[in-house]
Design an enzyme around this catalytic site. Sequence first.
Site, short mmCIF file in Angstrom:
data_model
loop_
_atom_site.label_atom_id
_atom_site.label_comp_id
_atom_site.label_asym_id
_atom_site.label_seq_id
_atom_site.Cartn_x
_atom_site.Cartn_y
_atom_site.Cartn_z
CB SER A 145 -0.89 0.02 1.22
OG SER A 145 -1.65 1.17 1.39
CG LEU A 146 1.49 3.46 -3.43
CD1 LEU A 146 1.20 4.00 -4.74
CD2 LEU A 146 3.34 3.41 -3.05
CB SER A 147 -2.62 4.12 2.22
OG SER A 147 -3.48 3.70 1.39
CE LYS A 199 -12.42 0.67 -1.56
NZ LYS A 199 -12.32 1.27 -2.83
N GLY A 214 -16.22 -1.14 -17.87
CA GLY A 214 -16.04 -1.94 -16.56
C GLY A 214 -17.05 -1.65 -15.47
CB ALA A 215 -20.15 -3.17 -14.60
#
EC number: 1.1.1.25
Length: 271
Positions: A14-16, A65, A125-126
């Site tokens: 992760s770059l967070s 999420k 994309g869906a």
Amino acid sequence: MKLFGLIGEKLGHSLSPEIHNKVFKDNNIDGLYNLFSVKKDFENNIVESLKCLGVRGANVTIPYKEKVMNQLDIISHEAKAIGAVNTILIKDGKSYGYNTDYYGFGKMLERAKVDIEGNSFFVLGAGGAARSILKYLEDSKAKKIVLVSRDKEKVFKKFKDFNINFMSYGELEEIHEEFALINTTPCGMYPNTNSVAVSEKVIKKFKVALDIVYNPLETKFLKMAKDNGLKTVDGLFMLVGQGVKAEEIWNGIKVDKSTEENIYEELKCRF
């Protein structure tokens, strides 16, 4: 010290932390940003665990999420419409959910000077990533929004709450000149850097190409677009923008644009 972090299942690359540590530094925030790897066995206790640890705010990534939403006290308008939360604020014992991918996409377009109102946008994309983008385009008065997918009927049911049109990849081949084409599929993402969702014939029909993929920074899709004279926008600023918006929510601040630019330039060197 204020405690923040990222919640997900696999968080090794992760770059967070780099994004948030830069915001802490530039805004004199005494903050610590941790990675919280959560096994699926504990997915129903995420918010309660944050409260117990004294965490003030957290980002949420795959696969939590959507699953975290029923654990929150209050959910923002855009997160409800999108059906996913990627940012949590814990304040005065209550938990709040937001979707800052929505704002990150907006910052990405604003920086690139891509006007939404009155223009047409075709979204490839869906998956989950498409929802925040569709909602932002809808709220920003795009003239026409078209979701392109392999299974039009299935996708129609999934996205029926959005005021958009639906199209198959075959039908996309037959369109005339349009404004912007947005890739939200994983096509072109490392290590599958040679894959692209559409043909050069399709790309040529647009003026602007945007890709939410940022590794590599210039995907095959964007390279093809650039070679055909389109304005191109990579996905790295969306990542930066969503992180910055989360900081603004957590700390009640307005992050300076120079900080956003510096973060973008520092991360850009990685790819």
